[in-house]
Write a protein that holds these residues in place. Structure first.
Motif, PDB file in Angstrom:
ATOM      1  N   ALA A 336       0.845  -1.194   0.000  1.00  0.00           N
ATOM      2  CA  ALA A 336       0.000   0.000   0.000  1.00  0.00           C
ATOM      3  C   ALA A 336       0.884   1.248   0.000  1.00  0.00           C
ATOM      4  N   ASP A 337       0.280   2.383  -0.322  1.00  0.00           N
ATOM      5  CA  ASP A 337       1.051   3.633  -0.367  1.00  0.00           C
ATOM      6  C   ASP A 337       1.738   3.922   0.966  1.00  0.00           C
ATOM      7  N   ALA A 338       1.039   3.628   2.069  1.00  0.00           N
ATOM      8  CA  ALA A 338       1.618   3.865   3.393  1.00  0.00           C
ATOM      9  C   ALA A 338       2.854   2.999   3.610  1.00  0.00           C
ATOM     10  N   VAL A 339       2.826   1.784   3.079  1.00  0.00           N
ATOM     11  CA  VAL A 339       3.971   0.880   3.216  1.00  0.00           C
ATOM     12  C   VAL A 339       5.149   1.384   2.397  1.00  0.00           C
ATOM     13  N   VAL A 340       4.891   1.892   1.204  1.00  0.00           N
ATOM     14  CA  VAL A 340       5.968   2.436   0.377  1.00  0.00           C
ATOM     15  C   VAL A 340       6.632   3.617   1.084  1.00  0.00           C
ATOM     16  N   ARG A 341       5.842   4.425   1.769  1.00  0.00           N
ATOM     17  CA  ARG A 341       6.422   5.542   2.532  1.00  0.00           C
ATOM     18  C   ARG A 341       7.335   5.013   3.645  1.00  0.00           C
ATOM     19  N   LYS A 342       6.925   3.933   4.288  1.00  0.00           N
ATOM     20  CA  LYS A 342       7.759   3.341   5.337  1.00  0.00           C
ATOM     21  C   LYS A 342       9.040   2.761   4.744  1.00  0.00           C
ATOM     22  N   LEU A 343       8.921   2.113   3.602  1.00  0.00           N
ATOM     23  CA  LEU A 343      10.113   1.626   2.913  1.00  0.00           C
ATOM     24  C   LEU A 343      11.036   2.793   2.556  1.00  0.00           C
ATOM     25  N   GLY A 344      10.443   3.916   2.217  1.00  0.00           N
ATOM     26  CA  GLY A 344      11.233   5.107   1.915  1.00  0.00           C
ATOM     27  C   GLY A 344      12.006   5.590   3.129  1.00  0.00           C
ATOM     28  N   PHE A 345      11.410   5.467   4.305  1.00  0.00           N
ATOM     29  CA  PHE A 345      12.116   5.845   5.538  1.00  0.00           C
ATOM     30  C   PHE A 345      13.326   4.935   5.735  1.00  0.00           C
ATOM     31  N   ILE A 346      13.136   3.621   5.556  1.00  0.00           N
ATOM     32  CA  ILE A 346      14.245   2.685   5.699  1.00  0.00           C
ATOM     33  C   ILE A 346      15.337   3.003   4.677  1.00  0.00           C
ATOM     34  N   HIS A 347      14.921   3.295   3.450  1.00  0.00           N
ATOM     35  CA  HIS A 347      15.870   3.623   2.384  1.00  0.00           C
ATOM     36  C   HIS A 347      16.716   4.841   2.760  1.00  0.00           C
ATOM     37  N   ASP A 348      16.071   5.872   3.261  1.00  0.00           N
ATOM     38  CA  ASP A 348      16.811   7.065   3.664  1.00  0.00           C
ATOM     39  C   ASP A 348      17.645   6.801   4.914  1.00  0.00           C
ATOM     40  N   LEU A 349      17.149   5.962   5.812  1.00  0.00           N
ATOM     41  CA  LEU A 349      17.867   5.657   7.037  1.00  0.00           C
ATOM     42  C   LEU A 349      19.198   4.955   6.737  1.00  0.00           C
ATOM     43  N   VAL A 350      19.165   3.925   5.906  1.00  0.00           N
ATOM     44  CA  VAL A 350      20.387   3.160   5.637  1.00  0.00           C
ATOM     45  C   VAL A 350      21.398   3.978   4.841  1.00  0.00           C
TER      46      VAL A 350
END
Length: 360
Positions: A336-350
């Motif tokens: 879902a769109d909300a999940v993609v946003r969370k994946l984006g947080f992980i992407h920026d975090l790493v």
């Protein structure tokens, strides 16, 4: 994962190989250069990489090579020792039991693929010797005299994996009993290590406020949240915000599930790129499931939009291929769109792109 070839004869080889089937050279993986080396043994028992200068330092296999559970290399200058993956092991199964040894080998295959991604992303790898809450693994079997079972989980950097999870039949039985769409050894490793990276990168990195804005308030009582989940079942409508019903239990589990899926996605797209993977169905007039895996998913230039777009098409193709030979979907999840946003947080975090406001 990148595609490897034997440096001696150019035969395609797998990440786990210890010998080239074409030229018969010994093979070993060197994680810091992300290279599979073809090896020749020297008189002192060390190994020299084919093409390496005679005056260059050679290699030893990891100590666990003797148990046929590891093919990683360590510099000969340091003497025979555990590799940068195996040095995180704290408790391993008894090698006197052939069945347990086989299960341990399967554990190590999954763990080395976990560490491949950790190396590619340049993430911290503190051991228990380096830090009181460093990353350590224990692979435990059930005690026949105990009432309970070994539980897979994380505790301040100590990750326990139940050895029985390496038994395909038993793991499938548990997956079915718990109503999970996906349960693999690699999934366990990636999920549990996600809890440790929450400690290292979020808690210790001063990023609690930023993480809570995406995943929710982690100060909510974890044990009570878990009891509520098992007593009442999945949260209604979880599909709109979470990867799985278990991710909806608590922000810690949501983070760990999202972390694991970020690893699933990046490693698979990296493999797809190495294979020259392209999805371009003629009936797809609007390019809904078309993609060409041509960008470096581990590079800082890749955006979460690039990753998500490529993944939607790649996962759809993988699922269609699986269905064609009568097995379950390779990736039975909807993002879902909300999940993609969370994946984006992980992407920026790493990639170190989330600002620590306290340090700014």
């Amino acid at each position: 994962m990148r595609l490897f070839a034997c440096p001696s004869c150019s035969q395609v080889v797998y990440f786990e190989n210890v010998v080239c089937e074409r030229c018969n050279h010994a093979l070993g993986y060197e994680p810091h250069s992300n290279a599979m080396l073809a090896l020749e043994q020297a008189d002192d028992g060390s190994w020299t990489s084919v093409g390496q200068r005679s005056d260059s330092s050679g290699w030893f296999y990891c100590t666990n090579y003797d148990q046929s559970v590891c093919n990683w290399l360590v510099p000969a200058s340091g003497g025979r020792q555990f590799c940068d993956c195996c040095r995180h092991n704290l408790v391993v199964p008894s090698t006197d039991d052939a069945a347990n040894l086989d299960l341990w080998r399967r554990m190590e295959v999954a763990k080395r693929r976990l560490f491949y991604t950790i190396f590619r992303l340049g993430l911290p790898r503190d051991t228990r010797a380096d830090h009181p809450e460093g990353l350590g693994f224990q692979f435990l079997s059930d005690d026949p005299n105990a009432a309970g079972h070994v539980m897979t989980g994380h505790d301040d950097g100590l990750i326990t994996i139940a050895l029985v999870e390496a038994d395909d039949a038993e793991r499938e039985k548990r997956r079915s009993a718990m109503g999970e769409p996906y349960r693999t050894l690699l999934g366990h490793f990636r999920h549990e290590v996600g809890h440790w990276y929450w400690d290292r990168l979020v808690r210790d990195g001063g990023l609690l406020e930023q993480c809570r804005a995406v995943f929710g308030d982690d100060s909510v009582d974890y044990e009570q949240s878990l009891q509520t989940h098992y007593a009442n079942g999945p949260r209604p409508g979880w599909q709109d915000e979470y990867l799985s019903s278990y991710a909806a239990v608590h922000p810690w589990e949501d983070f760990a599930e999202t972390w694991a899926h970020y690893f699933h996605i990046t490693d698979t797209l990296d493999t797809a790129r190495a294979l020259g993977f392209k999805v371009d169905p003629r009936v797809d007039k609007e390019d809904a499931i078309s993609t060409e895996a041509s960008f470096d998913v581990y590079g800082k230039g890749a955006t979460i939009g690039d990753i998500a777009t490529s993944w939607f098409a790649t996962a759809a193709a993988l699922n269609m291929l699986n269905r064609s030979i009568g097995i379950g979907d390779a990736y039975p999840f909807v993002l879902a769109d909300a999940v993609v946003r969370k994946l984006g947080f992980i992407h920026d975090l790493v990639h170190g792109r989330i600002q620590n406001r306290a340090a700014a």
